[in-house]
Design a protein around this motif. Sequence first.
Motif, mmCIF file in Angstrom:
data_model
loop_
_atom_site.group_PDB
_atom_site.id
_atom_site.type_symbol
_atom_site.label_atom_id
_atom_site.label_comp_id
_atom_site.label_asym_id
_atom_site.label_seq_id
_atom_site.Cartn_x
_atom_site.Cartn_y
_atom_site.Cartn_z
ATOM 1 N N THR A 126 0.854 -1.183 0.000
ATOM 2 C CA THR A 126 0.000 0.000 0.000
ATOM 3 C C THR A 126 0.891 1.234 0.000
ATOM 4 N N ALA A 127 0.291 2.401 -0.231
ATOM 5 C CA ALA A 127 1.067 3.640 -0.225
ATOM 6 C C ALA A 127 1.720 3.861 1.134
ATOM 7 N N ASP A 128 1.004 3.572 2.214
ATOM 8 C CA ASP A 128 1.574 3.746 3.556
ATOM 9 C C ASP A 128 2.732 2.782 3.791
ATOM 10 N N GLU A 129 2.598 1.556 3.296
ATOM 11 C CA GLU A 129 3.676 0.579 3.462
ATOM 12 C C GLU A 129 4.917 0.995 2.679
ATOM 13 N N TYR A 130 4.702 1.541 1.484
ATOM 14 C CA TYR A 130 5.847 2.040 0.720
ATOM 15 C C TYR A 130 6.513 3.202 1.457
ATOM 16 N N LYS A 131 5.714 4.060 2.045
ATOM 17 C CA LYS A 131 6.287 5.200 2.757
ATOM 18 C C LYS A 131 7.122 4.729 3.943
ATOM 19 N N GLN A 132 6.650 3.726 4.657
ATOM 20 C CA GLN A 132 7.417 3.189 5.781
ATOM 21 C C GLN A 132 8.726 2.561 5.298
ATOM 22 N N TYR A 133 8.650 1.833 4.181
ATOM 23 C CA TYR A 133 9.834 1.188 3.614
ATOM 24 C C TYR A 133 10.887 2.227 3.229
ATOM 25 N N TYR A 134 10.456 3.291 2.557
ATOM 26 C CA TYR A 134 11.401 4.317 2.121
ATOM 27 C C TYR A 134 11.846 5.217 3.270
ATOM 28 N N THR A 135 11.053 5.305 4.313
ATOM 29 C CA THR A 135 11.484 6.066 5.484
ATOM 30 C C THR A 135 12.730 5.432 6.090
ATOM 31 N N VAL A 136 12.731 4.111 6.179
ATOM 32 C CA VAL A 136 13.907 3.394 6.680
ATOM 33 C C VAL A 136 15.083 3.574 5.726
ATOM 34 N N GLY A 137 14.806 3.496 4.434
ATOM 35 C CA GLY A 137 15.875 3.602 3.451
ATOM 36 C C GLY A 137 16.499 4.982 3.376
ATOM 37 N N TYR A 138 15.664 6.028 3.406
ATOM 38 C CA TYR A 138 16.145 7.392 3.186
ATOM 39 C C TYR A 138 16.707 8.069 4.440
ATOM 40 N N GLU A 139 16.388 7.568 5.613
ATOM 41 C CA GLU A 139 16.714 8.284 6.850
ATOM 42 C C GLU A 139 18.204 8.625 6.957
ATOM 43 N N THR A 140 18.491 9.885 7.247
ATOM 44 C CA THR A 140 19.877 10.335 7.421
ATOM 45 C C THR A 140 19.904 11.739 8.002
ATOM 46 N N ASP A 141 20.992 12.053 8.698
ATOM 47 C CA ASP A 141 21.227 13.417 9.175
ATOM 48 C C ASP A 141 22.144 14.188 8.231
ATOM 49 N N VAL A 142 22.725 13.498 7.263
ATOM 50 C CA VAL A 142 23.580 14.158 6.272
ATOM 51 C C VAL A 142 22.664 14.668 5.162
ATOM 52 N N ASP A 143 22.279 15.926 5.261
ATOM 53 C CA ASP A 143 21.270 16.441 4.338
ATOM 54 C C ASP A 143 21.855 17.041 3.066
ATOM 55 N N ARG A 144 23.183 17.140 3.000
ATOM 56 C CA ARG A 144 23.807 17.686 1.792
ATOM 57 C C ARG A 144 25.202 17.095 1.633
ATOM 58 N N ILE A 145 25.590 16.837 0.381
ATOM 59 C CA ILE A 145 26.926 16.328 0.070
ATOM 60 C C ILE A 145 27.455 17.079 -1.144
#
Length: 338
Positions: free
Chosen positions: A212-231
Motif C-alpha cells: 500500500t502507499a503507507d507501506e511504501y512510505k514506511q519502507y522508504y522512510t527506513v531507506g532514506y533516513e539520514t542526518d547528512v542532508d547535503r553532500i
Amino acid sequence: MKRLLIGLSSLMVLSTYLTACQGTNDEEQVNGIEEGESEVHTDEDHAAEDHSHNGTNDFEAPESIKIEGVADHYHTGDAIELTAVLDEETEYDHWHWYSRESADEEWEVVSGQETDTFTGEATIDGLEIKAVLFDHDHEANVQSAPVVVVIDDHHGHDEESRQIYQGYFEDSQVEDRELSDWEGDWQSVYPYLLSGDLDEVFEHKAEDGDKTADEYKQYYTVGYETDVDRIIIEDNIVTFFENDNEYAGEYESDGYEILTYEAGNRGVRFIFKLVDGSDGMPQYIQFSDHNIFPVDSHHFHLYWGDDREELLEEVTHWPTYYPSELDEDGIVRDMLAH
C-alpha cells in the motif's frame, strides 16, 4: 424638329461619356489607393501574415525576456511548461514561440503558442526554444535567449539499458568508475519524505506494486533516513553537511563489488576509501545508482562506514541524493519516471 433631334443626340453622347469616366474612377479606387488615403488591414490580414519577418527568424531584438520553468532535465514524454517573463512592462501582447533542433537549423514558429506561456512534450533531446514579443507593426520588440530541453531517461531507450537499470547484466559489462561520475552538489530526499512531498510517489508505486502507499512510505522512510542532508563532491573531495557541521575528506577508488539480491536481480557498489580528511569522515563510501559503467550520475544511494565488508551487507538503509538545484516537483517527476 431636326434641331431637337440633334440636341437630344448630343445630350446622350455627353451622358455616356460622363458615365464612362465615373466607371473608370471607380475602378481606379477599387484597384488602388488614392493619394492621401491610408491602407487598412483587417484582423484576418494580420493573422495570415508570416511572422518570420525574415528568412531565418533570427531576430535582432534585444534579449529582455527570461524563460522560467525549464527543468534540469526531462524524461521522454514529460510535459514542458514554460513562462516568458518580461524585464519591463509593455503594452504589447503579441507572442510567438520558436524552436529548432540544433544551432545549425533555422528557427521555426511553434503553431498554437501565442501567449506568454508554452506547453509541449519532451521528445527531442537538445531542442532549443525561445519566445519573441512583437509590436503593433509586427516587428520583433524583444526576445529571450534560447533555452535547451535536455532529455535523460537514465536507463536509456533500448532494451539492454532497461535490463541493466533493473539489475540484469553480465559481469563483463561492469567497468570501474571515477569519483567524478558523482561530482556535484547533492541534497538528501529524506526531508521531502518527512514533509509529505513524496506521498504522490508512494501512491503511484502502490497502483502496480505489492504494498500500500503507507507501506511504501514506511519502507522508504527506513531507506532514506539520514542526518547528512547535503553532500558536495569535487576533485575527489567529499564534503558531508550534518546538523550544521561540515566534514570533508579525500577519497580514492577501491574497486567495485557485484551484489545479488533476494529478488534475483543484481547491483554494483562502487567503493572509495578515505586517504586524507576530517576525523568525522567514514573510511569507506559506496555508491549505487543503477549504472554499471562510467556515466554521470543523476541520483544515487550512498552507504558509508568504517568496515568495507559490513557495508556490503547493508541493503535496507540507503540514503538517497538528488541534485541540490532540484525542487520537490523536479524530484517527484524524476521518481515517477522510474
